[in-house]
Design a protein around this motif. Structure first.
Motif, PDB file in Angstrom:
ATOM      1  N   HIS A 177      -0.080   4.087   0.868  1.00 58.85           N
ATOM      2  CA  HIS A 177      -0.545   4.989   1.928  1.00 58.85           C
ATOM      3  C   HIS A 177       0.016   4.592   3.289  1.00 58.85           C
ATOM      4  O   HIS A 177       0.573   5.403   3.996  1.00 58.85           O
ATOM      5  CB  HIS A 177      -2.070   4.982   1.949  1.00 58.85           C
ATOM      6  CG  HIS A 177      -2.656   6.026   2.859  1.00 58.85           C
ATOM      7  ND1 HIS A 177      -2.582   7.372   2.590  1.00 58.85           N
ATOM      8  CD2 HIS A 177      -3.327   5.900   4.022  1.00 58.85           C
ATOM      9  CE1 HIS A 177      -3.184   8.036   3.564  1.00 58.85           C
ATOM     10  NE2 HIS A 177      -3.643   7.172   4.450  1.00 58.85           N
ATOM     11  N   CYS A 178      -0.145   3.311   3.647  1.00 54.22           N
ATOM     12  CA  CYS A 178       0.265   2.884   4.986  1.00 54.22           C
ATOM     13  C   CYS A 178       1.367   1.816   4.953  1.00 54.22           C
ATOM     14  O   CYS A 178       1.767   1.319   5.981  1.00 54.22           O
ATOM     15  CB  CYS A 178      -0.951   2.355   5.760  1.00 54.22           C
ATOM     16  SG  CYS A 178      -1.603   0.812   5.103  1.00 54.22           S
ATOM     17  N   CYS A 196      -5.428   0.290   5.935  1.00 52.38           N
ATOM     18  CA  CYS A 196      -5.980   1.632   6.151  1.00 52.38           C
ATOM     19  C   CYS A 196      -7.312   1.835   5.434  1.00 52.38           C
ATOM     20  O   CYS A 196      -7.961   2.851   5.627  1.00 52.38           O
ATOM     21  CB  CYS A 196      -4.992   2.690   5.692  1.00 52.38           C
ATOM     22  SG  CYS A 196      -4.613   2.610   3.928  1.00 52.38           S
ATOM     23  N   ILE A 234      -7.898   2.391   2.297  1.00 47.87           N
ATOM     24  CA  ILE A 234      -7.891   3.293   1.150  1.00 47.87           C
ATOM     25  C   ILE A 234      -8.179   2.514  -0.131  1.00 47.87           C
ATOM     26  O   ILE A 234      -7.819   1.345  -0.250  1.00 47.87           O
ATOM     27  CB  ILE A 234      -6.524   4.025   1.054  1.00 47.87           C
ATOM     28  CG1 ILE A 234      -6.659   5.284   0.195  1.00 47.87           C
ATOM     29  CG2 ILE A 234      -5.454   3.120   0.449  1.00 47.87           C
ATOM     30  CD1 ILE A 234      -5.404   6.161   0.232  1.00 47.87           C
ATOM     31  N   CYS A 283       0.836  -1.195   0.000  1.00 49.20           N
ATOM     32  CA  CYS A 283       0.000   0.000   0.000  1.00 49.20           C
ATOM     33  C   CYS A 283       0.875   1.250   0.000  1.00 49.20           C
ATOM     34  O   CYS A 283       1.806   1.358   0.788  1.00 49.20           O
ATOM     35  CB  CYS A 283      -0.911  -0.009   1.224  1.00 49.20           C
ATOM     36  SG  CYS A 283      -1.913   1.491   1.368  1.00 49.20           S
ATOM     37  N   CYS A 298      -7.213  -1.405   0.646  1.00 50.00           N
ATOM     38  CA  CYS A 298      -6.147  -1.827   1.548  1.00 50.00           C
ATOM     39  C   CYS A 298      -6.740  -2.362   2.854  1.00 50.00           C
ATOM     40  O   CYS A 298      -7.648  -1.766   3.424  1.00 50.00           O
ATOM     41  CB  CYS A 298      -5.224  -0.650   1.839  1.00 50.00           C
ATOM     42  SG  CYS A 298      -4.011  -0.996   3.107  1.00 50.00           S
TER      43      CYS A 298
HETATM   44 ZN   LIG Z   1      -2.985   1.078   3.357  1.00 47.56          ZN
END
Ligand SMILES: [Zn+2]
Length: 63
Positions: free
Chosen positions: A7-8, A58, A60, A5, A55
């Motif tokens: 994002h995280c 998180c 997303i 991911c 995901c």
């Molecule tokens: Zn994530």
């Protein structure tokens, strides 16, 4: 499968949700207008659906 991911940074495989695609909705509306008894068809035809990945870490949307 090498997923990560952005994002995280979770490396857990994403959740896949199936939903009706844009063309599926168009077909649904056309059937509502002209052939109501068949309006459920887009919900069972695979080509009218698209997959979305989310995901696990998180939540997303990964596209
Ligand atoms: Zn994530």
């Amino acid at each position: 499968m090498g997923f990560k991911c952005v994002h995280c940074s979770s490396e857990e495989y994403p959740i896949i949700k199936k939903k009706i695609s844009g063309s599926g909705w168009v077909l649904f509306i056309v059937l509502i207008l002209f052939c109501i008894p068949l309006c459920w068809l887009p919900f069972v035809i695979d080509s009218c659906k698209e997959e979305e990945m989310y995901c696990k870490g998180c939540g997303i949307k990964l596209g």
